[in-house]
Design a protein around this motif. Sequence first.
Motif, PDB file in Angstrom:
ATOM      1  N   ILE A  36       1.237  -1.744   0.369  1.00 35.17           N
ATOM      2  CA  ILE A  36       0.094  -0.142   0.256  1.00 35.17           C
ATOM      3  C   ILE A  36       0.859   1.329  -0.296  1.00 35.17           C
ATOM      4  O   ILE A  36       0.421   1.624  -0.753  1.00 35.17           O
ATOM      5  CB  ILE A  36      -1.054  -0.132   1.558  1.00 35.17           C
ATOM      6  N   ALA A  37       1.935   0.902   0.015  1.00 39.41           N
ATOM      7  CA  ALA A  37       3.049   2.552   0.122  1.00 39.41           C
ATOM      8  C   ALA A  37       4.329   1.605  -0.006  1.00 39.41           C
ATOM      9  O   ALA A  37       4.833   0.647   0.435  1.00 39.41           O
ATOM     10  CB  ALA A  37       2.770   3.211   1.635  1.00 39.41           C
ATOM     11  N   CYS A  46       7.970   6.682  13.400  1.00 39.42           N
ATOM     12  CA  CYS A  46       7.055   6.462  12.373  1.00 39.42           C
ATOM     13  C   CYS A  46       8.226   6.603  10.998  1.00 39.42           C
ATOM     14  O   CYS A  46       9.182   6.878  11.201  1.00 39.42           O
ATOM     15  CB  CYS A  46       6.029   7.913  12.269  1.00 39.42           C
ATOM     16  N   PHE A  47       7.272   6.438  10.079  1.00 40.10           N
ATOM     17  CA  PHE A  47       7.589   5.909   9.263  1.00 40.10           C
ATOM     18  C   PHE A  47       7.268   7.202   8.168  1.00 40.10           C
ATOM     19  O   PHE A  47       6.279   7.900   7.999  1.00 40.10           O
ATOM     20  CB  PHE A  47       7.700   4.938   7.888  1.00 40.10           C
ATOM     21  N   THR A  48       7.633   8.168   7.344  1.00 44.49           N
ATOM     22  CA  THR A  48       7.418   8.814   6.091  1.00 44.49           C
ATOM     23  C   THR A  48       7.058   8.296   4.859  1.00 44.49           C
ATOM     24  O   THR A  48       7.926   6.892   5.076  1.00 44.49           O
ATOM     25  CB  THR A  48       7.663  10.076   5.845  1.00 44.49           C
ATOM     26  N   LEU A  49       6.287   8.268   4.463  1.00 37.85           N
ATOM     27  CA  LEU A  49       5.644   7.415   2.817  1.00 37.85           C
ATOM     28  C   LEU A  49       5.536   8.353   1.362  1.00 37.85           C
ATOM     29  O   LEU A  49       5.698   9.250   1.303  1.00 37.85           O
ATOM     30  CB  LEU A  49       4.527   6.393   3.477  1.00 37.85           C
ATOM     31  N   LEU A  67       6.506   6.440 -10.771  1.00 36.21           N
ATOM     32  CA  LEU A  67       6.493   7.472 -10.960  1.00 36.21           C
ATOM     33  C   LEU A  67       5.503   8.916  -9.460  1.00 36.21           C
ATOM     34  O   LEU A  67       5.430   9.175  -9.752  1.00 36.21           O
ATOM     35  CB  LEU A  67       5.432   8.160 -12.540  1.00 36.21           C
ATOM     36  N   ALA A  68       5.462   7.323  -8.484  1.00 34.71           N
ATOM     37  CA  ALA A  68       4.755   8.108  -7.522  1.00 34.71           C
ATOM     38  C   ALA A  68       5.055   8.942  -6.879  1.00 34.71           C
ATOM     39  O   ALA A  68       6.901   8.508  -6.582  1.00 34.71           O
ATOM     40  CB  ALA A  68       4.226   6.504  -6.766  1.00 34.71           C
ATOM     41  N   GLY A  69       4.637  10.534  -6.255  1.00 32.51           N
ATOM     42  CA  GLY A  69       5.523  10.905  -4.898  1.00 32.51           C
ATOM     43  C   GLY A  69       5.330  10.660  -3.840  1.00 32.51           C
ATOM     44  O   GLY A  69       5.124   8.863  -4.096  1.00 32.51           O
ATOM     45  N   PRO A  70       5.341  11.220  -3.146  1.00 30.44           N
ATOM     46  CA  PRO A  70       5.613  11.134  -1.691  1.00 30.44           C
ATOM     47  C   PRO A  70       3.908  11.128  -1.573  1.00 30.44           C
ATOM     48  O   PRO A  70       2.901  11.157  -1.926  1.00 30.44           O
ATOM     49  CB  PRO A  70       6.103  13.106  -0.789  1.00 30.44           C
ATOM     50  N   LEU A  71       3.441  10.553  -0.232  1.00 29.40           N
ATOM     51  CA  LEU A  71       2.290   9.596   0.067  1.00 29.40           C
ATOM     52  C   LEU A  71       2.422  11.111   1.668  1.00 29.40           C
ATOM     53  O   LEU A  71       3.000  11.238   2.719  1.00 29.40           O
ATOM     54  CB  LEU A  71       2.167   8.486   0.097  1.00 29.40           C
ATOM     55  N   LYS A  72       0.940  11.838   1.514  1.00 25.27           N
ATOM     56  CA  LYS A  72       1.040  12.318   2.254  1.00 25.27           C
ATOM     57  C   LYS A  72       0.608  12.074   3.439  1.00 25.27           C
ATOM     58  O   LYS A  72      -1.112  11.989   3.994  1.00 25.27           O
ATOM     59  CB  LYS A  72       0.543  13.861   2.163  1.00 25.27           C
ATOM     60  N   ARG A  73       0.530  10.852   4.306  1.00 28.57           N
ATOM     61  CA  ARG A  73       0.386  10.049   5.253  1.00 28.57           C
ATOM     62  C   ARG A  73       1.641   9.459   5.685  1.00 28.57           C
ATOM     63  O   ARG A  73       2.471   9.029   5.036  1.00 28.57           O
ATOM     64  CB  ARG A  73      -0.394   9.015   4.278  1.00 28.57           C
ATOM     65  N   ALA A  74       1.075   9.456   7.418  1.00 31.50           N
ATOM     66  CA  ALA A  74       2.347   8.775   8.404  1.00 31.50           C
ATOM     67  C   ALA A  74       2.138   7.573   8.227  1.00 31.50           C
ATOM     68  O   ALA A  74       0.955   7.284   8.518  1.00 31.50           O
ATOM     69  CB  ALA A  74       2.880   9.589   8.997  1.00 31.50           C
ATOM     70  N   LEU A  75       3.417   6.959   8.882  1.00 31.08           N
ATOM     71  CA  LEU A  75       2.400   4.868   9.294  1.00 31.08           C
ATOM     72  C   LEU A  75       3.326   5.381  10.584  1.00 31.08           C
ATOM     73  O   LEU A  75       4.283   5.343  11.328  1.00 31.08           O
ATOM     74  CB  LEU A  75       3.137   4.040   8.863  1.00 31.08           C
ATOM     75  N   LEU A  76       1.786   5.747  12.324  1.00 36.36           N
ATOM     76  CA  LEU A  76       3.475   5.179  13.072  1.00 36.36           C
ATOM     77  C   LEU A  76       3.223   3.719  13.935  1.00 36.36           C
ATOM     78  O   LEU A  76       3.050   2.639  13.458  1.00 36.36           O
ATOM     79  CB  LEU A  76       1.713   5.810  14.166  1.00 36.36           C
ATOM     80  N   LEU A  90      -2.731   3.989   8.578  1.00 32.63           N
ATOM     81  CA  LEU A  90      -1.707   4.691   7.108  1.00 32.63           C
ATOM     82  C   LEU A  90      -2.916   5.824   8.063  1.00 32.63           C
ATOM     83  O   LEU A  90      -3.731   5.596   8.578  1.00 32.63           O
ATOM     84  CB  LEU A  90      -1.946   4.655   6.012  1.00 32.63           C
ATOM     85  N   GLU A  91      -2.502   6.678   8.803  1.00 32.44           N
ATOM     86  CA  GLU A  91      -2.796   7.772   9.546  1.00 32.44           C
ATOM     87  C   GLU A  91      -3.284   8.520   7.867  1.00 32.44           C
ATOM     88  O   GLU A  91      -3.340   8.415   7.176  1.00 32.44           O
ATOM     89  CB  GLU A  91      -1.500   9.651   9.716  1.00 32.44           C
ATOM     90  N   GLU A  92      -3.892   9.378   8.383  1.00 38.64           N
ATOM     91  CA  GLU A  92      -4.871  10.399   7.362  1.00 38.64           C
ATOM     92  C   GLU A  92      -4.319  11.355   6.715  1.00 38.64           C
ATOM     93  O   GLU A  92      -4.255  11.486   5.860  1.00 38.64           O
ATOM     94  CB  GLU A  92      -6.237  10.524   8.148  1.00 38.64           C
ATOM     95  N   ASP A  93      -3.260  11.478   7.327  1.00 32.09           N
ATOM     96  CA  ASP A  93      -2.466  12.617   7.007  1.00 32.09           C
ATOM     97  C   ASP A  93      -1.077  12.100   7.422  1.00 32.09           C
ATOM     98  O   ASP A  93      -0.774  11.619   8.506  1.00 32.09           O
ATOM     99  CB  ASP A  93      -2.498  14.094   7.565  1.00 32.09           C
TER     100      ASP A  93
END
Lengths: 146, 188
Positions: free
Chosen positions: B23-24, B40-43, B49-58, B78-81
């Motif tokens: 999923i990420a 946490c992880f930034t995703l 071609l996928a860019g940054p996903l503005k959702r964090a994984l705690l 995944l967090e909503e933001d």
Amino acid sequence: MLLSSAQGRAVVAVSTAEQLGTITAVTLAPSPPHISAVRLKTRGRHGHVMAWSNVHSFGKDALTVRSVEALKPENELGSDEEAHRSHDPLGKPVLVETGECVGTIEDLDFDETDGRIRALFTAEGEIPGDRLIGVGSYAVIVQRPE
Amino acid sequence: MSTYLRAREIREEPVVTLAGEDIAQVKDIVFDPMRGTLTCFTLSGRGLLAGPLKRALLWKKVHALGPDAVMVRDGKALEEDDQAARESIDAPGGGHVIGARMMTEDGTVLGTITDVIIETGKAPQVIGYEVVSTAQTGRTLFLPVIKPSSVSEEMVVVPACTADFSAGDVVGLPAAAEGLRRRLEQET
């Protein structure tokens, strides 16, 4: 029965005595690990799938099925359905739930009477079927050995 | 058995659900340098071609961190933001240790931090840093870090005895960490 020995076997409808196609692959579902659907090569460009519940008998020469109506064109299936091709395990990496890759699925052994998975095979060896947790578009997930 | 991973190796690992869906992808790892725990992880999205996903994984939503994937129960992990990730990055010393200098309490620079070594499993822990040595120019060392004295953006200050427990490779780091732990216990 090994999936590799079932592949290519004819699929015949008991009700109409027609040959519908041949077995190409299966989709799996967990708890308990079983074959959820059989994927078929049929005439035409797209294949068909059929839920395991429609299997009448796994014979020596053919897989017989109850009704022709149970066959669904593969391209009409949503990705949330159990029979969707994303749940086909062949060629997918096997990840232990701890995030470690332990090979790629090459074959599997199943009980032809009820579709239960006995074992999964990778180049590295055999994984007991009851360790299967999930099969998705990316990987096959298995439990950590006890 | 524990596995030891460099933060570099975890970057770009897929985030996979127990249902087998990716999923990420991990973009970066956020950890608490004082405690050595992962926050946490930034995703980023999957695919070329996928860019940054503005959702964090705690971290508390992670099922397991392994050498080949970060496992989560399902997509709801995944967090909503990415608010949570930004907050921990902005916290004092929560940002970037890579490029920071490692110095002992008595004022000796041990080197520049080039990577973070994480012990994986159900409760992963940062056990040390990969450091390019200042004394032996260009040589890469692995230094255990148990309780740093203080951390800032420029520097990680560690107890003086840390210098006695360097390892030449990742494999040697757990033993070095164990040695340092014993020494620190004796000193207190």
